[in-house]
Design a protein around this motif. Structure first.
Motif, PDB file in Angstrom:
ATOM      1  N   GLY A 523     -14.876 -68.901 -88.457  1.00  0.00           N
ATOM      2  CA  GLY A 523     -15.145 -70.312 -88.225  1.00  0.00           C
ATOM      3  C   GLY A 523     -14.829 -70.800 -86.827  1.00  0.00           C
ATOM      4  O   GLY A 523     -14.746 -71.994 -86.582  1.00  0.00           O
ATOM      5  N   GLY A 524     -14.645 -69.896 -85.877  1.00  0.00           N
ATOM      6  CA  GLY A 524     -14.334 -70.298 -84.510  1.00  0.00           C
ATOM      7  C   GLY A 524     -15.590 -70.463 -83.669  1.00  0.00           C
ATOM      8  O   GLY A 524     -16.707 -70.253 -84.134  1.00  0.00           O
ATOM      9  N   PHE A 525     -15.395 -70.820 -82.394  1.00  0.00           N
ATOM     10  CA  PHE A 525     -16.550 -71.001 -81.510  1.00  0.00           C
ATOM     11  C   PHE A 525     -16.367 -70.288 -80.165  1.00  0.00           C
ATOM     12  O   PHE A 525     -17.327 -70.142 -79.413  1.00  0.00           O
ATOM     13  CB  PHE A 525     -16.802 -72.496 -81.259  1.00  0.00           C
ATOM     14  N   LEU A 526     -15.150 -69.843 -79.869  1.00  0.00           N
ATOM     15  CA  LEU A 526     -14.923 -69.170 -78.593  1.00  0.00           C
ATOM     16  C   LEU A 526     -15.469 -67.749 -78.591  1.00  0.00           C
ATOM     17  O   LEU A 526     -15.850 -67.223 -77.548  1.00  0.00           O
ATOM     18  CB  LEU A 526     -13.428 -69.147 -78.268  1.00  0.00           C
ATOM     19  N   GLU A 530     -21.628 -61.996 -83.822  1.00  0.00           N
ATOM     20  CA  GLU A 530     -23.048 -62.083 -84.181  1.00  0.00           C
ATOM     21  C   GLU A 530     -23.916 -62.201 -82.925  1.00  0.00           C
ATOM     22  O   GLU A 530     -24.980 -61.598 -82.832  1.00  0.00           O
ATOM     23  CB  GLU A 530     -23.286 -63.276 -85.110  1.00  0.00           C
ATOM     24  N   LYS A 531     -23.466 -62.974 -81.958  1.00  0.00           N
ATOM     25  CA  LYS A 531     -24.192 -63.083 -80.693  1.00  0.00           C
ATOM     26  C   LYS A 531     -24.091 -61.789 -79.894  1.00  0.00           C
ATOM     27  O   LYS A 531     -25.081 -61.318 -79.328  1.00  0.00           O
ATOM     28  CB  LYS A 531     -23.655 -64.255 -79.868  1.00  0.00           C
ATOM     29  N   THR A 557     -16.153 -62.370 -75.980  1.00  0.00           N
ATOM     30  CA  THR A 557     -16.188 -61.504 -77.161  1.00  0.00           C
ATOM     31  C   THR A 557     -16.201 -60.038 -76.763  1.00  0.00           C
ATOM     32  O   THR A 557     -15.576 -59.195 -77.427  1.00  0.00           O
ATOM     33  CB  THR A 557     -17.425 -61.829 -78.025  1.00  0.00           C
ATOM     34  N   LEU A 558     -16.891 -59.713 -75.676  1.00  0.00           N
ATOM     35  CA  LEU A 558     -16.934 -58.329 -75.215  1.00  0.00           C
ATOM     36  C   LEU A 558     -15.535 -57.853 -74.808  1.00  0.00           C
ATOM     37  O   LEU A 558     -15.130 -56.727 -75.124  1.00  0.00           O
ATOM     38  CB  LEU A 558     -17.903 -58.197 -74.037  1.00  0.00           C
ATOM     39  N   ARG A 559     -14.784 -58.726 -74.136  1.00  0.00           N
ATOM     40  CA  ARG A 559     -13.420 -58.363 -73.758  1.00  0.00           C
ATOM     41  C   ARG A 559     -12.539 -58.168 -74.992  1.00  0.00           C
ATOM     42  O   ARG A 559     -11.747 -57.227 -75.070  1.00  0.00           O
ATOM     43  CB  ARG A 559     -12.801 -59.434 -72.841  1.00  0.00           C
TER      44      ARG A 559
END
Length: 607
Positions: A523-526, A530-531, A557-559
């Motif tokens: 439920g986060g946004f940082l 999926e992206k 997200t990659l980090r």
């Protein structure tokens, strides 16, 4: 012809940073996952003790070492024999010890900050588009301002409760300390004189305001800063973005190339993941075996408990290691507290407090919860076990009455202590006969018996209504959870369960690691796996940030993906819940992260 791997190739880095300190030259040591960063730091400390220890000590100077956690402090101190030459502490402890003598400046800073906060709230109150009534917040700030004007000595505990009127908040200490260093020549001189050498572990995630202040002070030739870190492992937004590019000219920049932690396949995966960011690669130790990596892809609507059990059974077969089936012998990483809350049973506390208090809730530093666990529950446990000495010791350490001069001049001390004992009996009855009181009921009883100084917001919480601030209403809702939920939450944040968050395991390592990637549950946004995995389209903001070279959902997200994968020593299982299973499979194969036989789609309907 294959070149033989030299396991000791990075020894030159240790020599380089030692030479830098000897020459009074600042440095940034680039140290990737499993590179032996802590070992290099400890070796440097031992070198300083041998070469300069006497001179520094004779001048009442120390070497400061800032680490990320108390556990890291303990690890370093034990490895250097608790040498008093070194002041090893977290950022909060370091700044407090530095600013504590400047009580008048602390008072002035707080008054200015609160007056500014009040002005902002009053402006918002005037705005016709702002429907929310700010009056309760404004009144609370004014009360705090009035109280501060009558305080002459402020207090702060970086590792525990800050409940009194004179106590400071964690965030205020960071902001205040950083600003004092940045703006005050006197503070800069105190810092340089006391700590001519300052070493910072995990520098990429050290608060950016402090890093900026220290980088400015580093221009003074008498002050040496040594930073240890890896920009690929920056996972918090309050760390300094692109730290490596902001290191001043003239600094030494040694670079480690080894990963001593992981097996070969895990390192190969990590190298491929970060290849789109900075092309940095690491080498495994010569004796390392291949190891195992697998990604299990499954629909986000699947039964997660069943899926995860199946994954662990699969990994036991693939690796011929039955310890995968044992929760105590694997580390399972979840993206957010909420995912652990569902699995461990503290959903109500997490739902009420997780987003409103974010950092302090994640760190177990929310005083209304930590007070119950660090002070109240130990008293109850000691009482239940019949340990009267422990009961009184805990209470004595947390009672303003027993610390007051009035107590020691009382003629009826024994009568008072008997009364206190009866009140503790009354408190303990809340847990009698397998009862599970709510946290709010515990606080109501504490107010009634009145033997401890409670967190400063509790009175507001107990009378909270619709007009109260969002934080007070959230606290009341969260404290209505059963105490058993608090126990489950506390076990989690203190790493007493198989689960940890992706962010919470930085610097740690485990033989078997499972990484659960489930945006829907988080439920986060940082962050968005999926992206990252191509199952969800990027927003216009995402595309704009990427085009402008700014930190984006994908880069963050990659980090984080890199950090989680590099925790594994022997074997790694990634569990990706997705609304588009095929898209995830295609992306991970296209990016070269996994081979075809390492991608396992669970569930016939998703094939």
């Amino acid at each position: 012809m294959k070149i033989a791997i030299d396991n000791n190739i990075d020894d030159r880095v240790d020599a380089e940073i030692q030479e830098a300190v000897k020459a009074r030259k600042s440095f940034f040591m680039y140290a990737g996952a499993g590179s032996g960063k802590t070992r290099s730091l400890v070796n440097l400390l031992k070198y300083i003790a041998a070469e300069e220890g006497y001179d520094l000590s004779s001048c009442s100077k120390q070497v400061a070492v800032i680490t990320y956690t108390n556990a890291a402090c303990d690890e370093i101190l034990s490895r250097i024999g608790y040498n008093r030459l070194f002041a090893v502490s977290t950022i909060h402890s370091f700044l407090w010890e530095l600013i504590k003598p400047f009580q008048k400046d602390i008072k002035k800073w707080l008054i200015s900050k609160i007056e500014e906060d009040i002005s902002k709230l009053e402006e918002e109150q005037k705005n016709p588009r702002t429907r929310k009534d700010r009056t309760p917040e404004i009144n609370k700030k004014k009360e705090r301002l009035l109280a501060i004007k009558n305080i002459h000595k402020f207090t702060y505990n970086p590792n525990g409760e800050n409940t009194g009127k004179a106590s400071l908040d964690h965030a205020d200490v960071i902001k205040m300390g950083s600003q004092f260093i940045h703006r005050s020549t006197t503070m800069q001189n105190v810092l340089i004189d006391k700590f001519p050498i300052l070493l910072i572990d995990e520098s990429q995630d050290t608060k950016k305001e402090l890093v900026d202040a220290l980088l400015e002070v580093s221009q003074n030739g008498q002050f040496v800063i040594g930073m240890f870190g890896d920009t690929m492992q920056r996972i918090y937004s309050d760390g300094k973005e692109d730290l490596s590019a902001n290191i001043p000219d003239g600094w030494s920049r040694p670079f480690k190339v080894m990963n001593h932690r992981s097996n070969k396949r895990i390192i190969q995966l990590a190298n491929t993941i970060r290849s789109t960011i900075d092309k940095v690669t690491q080498d495994p130790r010569a004796e390392k075996v291949d190891g195992f990596v697998r990604i299990f892809i499954v629909s986000s609507t699947a039964d997660k408990s069943g899926v995860e059990k199946e994954v662990y059974e699969n990994m036991a077969k693939i690796t011929a290691d039955n310890l995968w089936k044992d929760a105590a012998n694997r580390k399972t990483l979840v993206l957010e507290h909420s995912m652990a809350a569902t699995r461990l049973g503290f959903v109500n506390i997490d739902k009420a407090l997780g987003k409103v208090f974010s950092q302090s809730f994640r760190d177990g530093m929310l005083s209304e919860l930590s007070f119950l666990m660090n002070v109240v529950y130990p008293i109850v446990q000691a009482k239940q076990s019949g340990d009267a000495f422990a009961v009184m010791k805990i209470w004595r350490n947390n009672s303003s009455l027993l610390k007051s001069e009035a107590f020691f001049t009382m003629s009826d001390q024994s009568e008072l202590l008997g009364e206190i004992n009866n009140k503790i009996d009354d408190l303990t009855k809340l847990w009698g006969k397998d009862k599970d009181p709510t946290c709010l009921e515990v606080y109501q009883k504490l107010v009634e018996i009145d033997i401890l100084e409670l967190p400063k917001r509790i009175q507001e919480v107990l009378i909270a209504n619709d007009e109260s601030s969002d934080k007070i209403k959230a606290l009341k809702e969260g404290l209505q959870a059963p105490f058993s939920e608090l126990l489950a939450y506390w076990s989690f944040v203190n790493d007493k369960t198989q689960f940890s968050t992706h962010q919470g395991i930085k610097g740690l390592e485990f033989p078997r690691v499972a990484v659960i990637m489930d945006d829907e549950s988080a439920g986060g946004f940082l962050f968005s796996y999926e992206k990252l995995f191509g199952a969800k389209k990027l927003t216009d903001t995402d595309l704009k940030n990427e085009k402008e070279g700014k930190d984006s959902t994908i880069s963050r997200t990659l980090r984080l993906f890199y950090v989680t994968c590099t925790r594994a020593i022997e074997s790694l299982a990634l569990i990706a819940y997705s609304a588009d299973v095929n898209a995830v499979k295609n992306t991970v194969l296209k990016n070269g992260w996994f081979n075809e036989d390492e991608v396992i789609v669970l569930g016939e309907k998703q094939c």
